[in-house]
Enzyme design. Structure first.
Site, PDB file in Angstrom:
ATOM      1  N   ASP A 319       0.884  -1.155   0.000  1.00  0.00           N
ATOM      2  CA  ASP A 319       0.000   0.000   0.000  1.00  0.00           C
ATOM      3  C   ASP A 319       0.930   1.216   0.000  1.00  0.00           C
ATOM      4  O   ASP A 319       2.124   1.103   0.303  1.00  0.00           O
ATOM      5  CB  ASP A 319      -0.930  -0.006   1.214  1.00  0.00           C
ATOM      6  CG  ASP A 319      -2.114   0.944   1.012  1.00  0.00           C
ATOM      7  OD1 ASP A 319      -2.041   1.785   0.084  1.00  0.00           O
ATOM      8  OD2 ASP A 319      -3.091   0.867   1.766  1.00  0.00           O
TER       9      ASP A 319
HETATM   10  C1  BGC Z   1      -4.871   3.469   0.119  1.00  0.00           C
HETATM   11  C2  BGC Z   1      -4.990   2.487  -1.028  1.00  0.00           C
HETATM   12  C3  BGC Z   1      -4.848   3.218  -2.330  1.00  0.00           C
HETATM   13  C4  BGC Z   1      -3.528   3.959  -2.345  1.00  0.00           C
HETATM   14  C5  BGC Z   1      -3.312   4.750  -3.605  1.00  0.00           C
HETATM   15  C6  BGC Z   1      -3.613   4.317   0.010  1.00  0.00           C
HETATM   16  O1  BGC Z   1      -3.635   5.348   0.944  1.00  0.00           O
HETATM   17  O2  BGC Z   1      -4.873   2.783   1.342  1.00  0.00           O
HETATM   18  O3  BGC Z   1      -6.214   1.823  -0.968  1.00  0.00           O
HETATM   19  O4  BGC Z   1      -4.928   2.327  -3.399  1.00  0.00           O
HETATM   20  O5  BGC Z   1      -3.512   4.882  -1.267  1.00  0.00           O
HETATM   21  O6  BGC Z   1      -4.192   5.795  -3.681  1.00  0.00           O
END
Ligand code: BGC
Length: 806
Positions: A319
């Site tokens: 993530d």
């Molecule tokens: C989120 C993800 C997301 C990523 C990119 C993160 O903060 O937890 O779900 O895909 O950001 O935006």
């Protein structure tokens, strides 16, 4: 005196100069570390075509020869091995982290996609292209407009995942995925960062709207359908957040303390179904730790379970900025660090040079990344046209939203029998919410409000009610300014609710035929919800329901409540007041039309709850261990944490539910707890009404080898056409272990049945799905003896049960 002044002035100037230098240095540092540090690794657009022996190909490495990896006729595994053999160590390490944040904040290279939140870097020397990654679960999240470009790049806001799960319709969810995939393909996105498949462990997790259900089977089957739909277009998915990311509070440091059994039966199970049923191109590891280890650094999770046990073939990415040690991440099987930083690049280079990071680990991850790159449209030189069929997708989202809306109550009031004068009450009726905030948001061209939905269908809107809203807007102008840009990510738009006077209420009721009162909730990434004024209704909302119900009923008129929400709210204390309640969820950009399709009877409701609506929050066994004072992430806080990653809180100072969370409820999540302990609920798991009724024929059951085959007929015995969700639960009788009293093991949805029509339902339950995780042998075990196989319309509406001996 003059000297003093000059001295003071000098100090001020020196101070300003210092601040300027510090700002320039900080900007330079942030830019070179997080935003743009890819010098020399530009995507190549000048690759020439060559024809040798009648075969035309792209001479990616410019050597005037046909290399295996340049030959589309070869299998991907061989092409990957060939290109791997031509890569330098530096190129390999370079591939393990993304390109940084530039494109997220719109600073894209000419061939970039503004708003695409991540990328797999190109390898220009070998002509390997950039691969673009973009959120998210309810549709693509890219910037809708671009500098010096009149064209717009809107995407369809599809219904939130919770609504899709409420449809219990795998084919429909596949269709939504297929449309999302088509949009990605048209906009040059190679991998969609979704679906999100975490379990609704507690109703107040701020991101529950992005997740499907409190049940792993429903979650897994829905997740797999959407993955299959997206991937049928040659577009990848990243199923997230692996795993047990069930709260937003302190999400990057939170340590989940959980038993192996709960992990396997509840938190891993949904992902297992997805991997086995759809083989997603990628999985995104979560931010949190599990029993002390970051998921992105856990070899047990990413290699032993995901790959060795389940047979996952794709790559794992972090993530965004998740985890701590790049070396541990790659070594554990987390192949790609997103969105990538210069720090990670340096750390990996150092670790590779000093032997801390093995060549074997690097090669494994690089192979997986290249395996994905070779599958993409980018590698096939596909020319995307930036023109998705948004019109067609609007129809898909409208229909899918209607199918996932859940009718919770109906006292002879729906569907509306004629075109009435509708009093639209509550601010949300006019400011309909398409979806949640954060990375699960979509930049759609429009959202159909309930007001527009009614007007589109030829209803009349009560003018008195509408005028009150207009005046309310005028006196609260600031409350109606929608947060924009980066601000919008962590700030749910929630305009102030109207407080109606008694005179206003009487005027509205006197001049309308029926009241439709909408309650709205919005939440998202970076914060959990609160009990007060969020799970529980606000005082103004309570008053609205009480007073309007009383006033409409006095005049023998009906009042309907519509819930335009992304997560569970309290319903037990007020549900007796209105005549009908429609749980509309957040139905995407066509939400208002979808609601009216149901209220008007154009579509018979067929959604059922993918989670329980409890009487009290504290009835959930997880409530004892869920954050009660959540704080919302801010952009400033995020940037600060990026530059200065927060250090671990010393053990003695760790705060319960923030630094660590005990999953003491173990496997007893949602209905597994309520049904086992026989706790009263407001609406049970699997519940949902229809305008028609269904008859279940006697169920026929047969055990064939390792499968339970079930057959029955469902007949529409009511006056409206409709679909029924048929649910199958199993129970182990006289179990010697502490097991939930029943668990969902299969489900299906009938086709649209006309009045009097029959549908044959046939499902298969693999016997091994009745096993439990045995911690003594660290494996699944099946208890021998008697089980009951139940069929019903909800977890508390079991129509038949048959005993079997296994
Ligand atoms: C989120 C993800 C997301 C990523 C990119 C993160 O903060 O937890 O779900 O895909 O950001 O935006």
């Amino acid at each position: 005196m003059k000297k003093k002044k000059i001295f003071f002035l000098k100090i001020v100037v020196a101070f300003i100069v210092l601040i300027l230098i510090a700002s320039i240095c900080s900007f330079w540092y942030v830019n070179k570390t997080f935003i743009s540090f890819e010098d020399g690794y530009d995507n190549r657009t000048d690759i020439l075509e060559l024809t040798i022996d009648g075969y035309t190909f792209l001479d990616r490495n410019n050597n005037n020869k046909l290399d295996i990896y340049e030959d589309d006729r070869e299998v991907i595994a061989d092409r990957v091995l060939d290109v791997l053999s031509q890569m330098t160590l530096q190129e390999k390490i370079h591939l393990l982290k993304g390109t940084g944040m530039a494109s997220t904040i719109g600073m894209t290279k000419p061939d970039g996609i503004p708003g695409a939140v991540g990328a797999i870097v190109p390898t220009p020397r070998l002509g390997i292209p950039t691969v673009h990654l973009s959120d998210g679960p309810a549709g693509l999240r890219i910037e809708p407009s671009r500098e010096n470009d009149n064209k717009t790049y809107y995407c369809t806001a599809f219904p939130i995942a919770t609504l899709l799960a409420s449809s219990w319709n795998e084919a429909l969810v596949y269709e939504v995925g297929n449309a999302m995939g088509k949009e990605a393909k048209a906009y040059g996105i190679d991998v969609i960062l979704g679906p999100a498949a975490n379990i609704h462990r507690h109703p107040l997790c701020g991101r529950n709207f992005e997740y499907f259900s409190e049940d792993p089977l429903l979650s897994g089957f829905m997740g797999a359908s959407i993955v299959n739909g997206i991937q049928s277009n040659g577009i990848g998915t990243s199923v997230k957040h692996f795993v047990a990311n069930n709260q937003e509070t302190n999400r990057v440091l939170n340590d989940v303390i959980v038993s192996d059994r709960a992990m396997h039966e509840i938190y891993l199970k949904g992902f297992e179904h997805i991997v086995k049923r759809s083989q997603p191109w990628t999985i995104m590891s979560s931010y949190n730790k599990i029993n002390g280890v970051y998921t992105s650094e856990s070899e047990w999770l990413l290699t032993d379970i995901l790959r060795n046990k389940w047979g996952f073939k794709g790559l794992v990415m972090t993530d965004w900025y998740g985890g701590r040690s790049p070396t541990s991440q790659i070594s554990a099987g987390n192949d790609l660090l997103e969105p990538g930083t210069n720090r990670q690049w340096k750390a990996l280079t150092k670790a590779a040079n000093n032997g801390e990071l093995s060549m074997d680990a690097i090669d494994k991850s690089v192979k997986r990344i290249l395996g994905l790159v070779f599958k993409t449209k980018k590698m096939q030189n596909y020319r995307f046209n930036n023109s998705p069929d948004l019109k067609k997708h609007a129809t898909i989202t409208r229909n899918s939203a209607a199918e996932g809306m859940v009718l919770l109550k109906n006292e002879k009031s729906l569907p509306f029998t004629n075109k009435k004068n509708i009093a639209l009450l509550g601010i949300t009726s006019y400011e309909f919410i398409a979806g949640g905030t954060g990375s699960g948001d979509v930049n759609e061209a429009y959202t159909i409000s309930l007001e527009e939905g009614f007007l589109n269908a030829g209803f009349r809107i009560n003018k008195t009610a509408k005028q009150i809203v207009e005046s309310h807007r005028k006196v609260n102008p600031n409350g109606f300014i929608r947060p924009q840009g980066l601000d919008a990510i962590f700030t749910p738009f929630s305009p102030p609710e109207i407080s109606y006077s008694t005179d206003q209420i009487n005027d509205i009721v006197a001049t309308s035929d029926v009241g439709v009162l909408t309650l709205g909730r919005n939440s998202g990434e970076g914060g959990d919800r609160l009990e007060k004024d969020d799970f529980l209704l606000t005082k103004t909302e309570q008053e609205m329901i009480v007073k309007f119900s009383e006033a409409f009923h006095k005049r023998n008129k009906k009042i309907i409540v519509v819930l335009n929400i992304g997560g569970v709210i309290e319903t037990a204390s007020w549900k007796h007041l209105p005549d009908a309640i429609l749980l509309a969820w957040q139905g995407g950009q066509e939400g208002g039309n979808s609601v009216v399709d149901i209220l008007s009877g154009k579509i018979t409701p067929s959604g059922k709850l993918p989670m329980t609506f409890p009487v009290n929050l504290s009835d959930h066994d997880s409530h004892k261990n869920f954050p009660k004072n959540p704080k919302m992430i801010t952009i400033e806080g995020l940037v600060k944490n990026l530059i200065f990653p927060p250090s671990e809180t010393p053990k003695a100072e760790k705060v319960k539910d923030e630094d660590y969370t005990f999953y003491d409820e173990d496997v007893f999540v949602g209905y597994r707890h309520f049904d086992t302990k026989d706790v009263a609920v407001s609406f049970p798991f699997g519940f949902g009404l229809s305008y028609t009724d269904f008859d279940y024929s006697p169920m026929k059951l047969e055990i064939e080898n390792d499968t339970i085959n079930i057959l029955l007929h469902i007949k529409n015995i009511g006056a409206f056409p409709g679909k029924e969700v048929v649910q199958f639960y199993t129970e182990k009788l006289n179990s010697t272990i502490n097991r939930p009293s029943q668990e969902l093991k299969s489900f299906t949805k009938t086709k649209l049945l006309k009045s009097g029509e029959n549908d044959e339902i046939s499902v298969k339950i693999p016997i091994k799905e009745l096993s439990y995780w045995n911690e003594t042998i660290n494996d699944w075990s099946i208890e021998e003896g008697e089980y009951t196989i139940k069929v019903g319309g909800s977890s508390r509406d079991i129509r038949q049960a048959i005993r079997v001996s296994l």
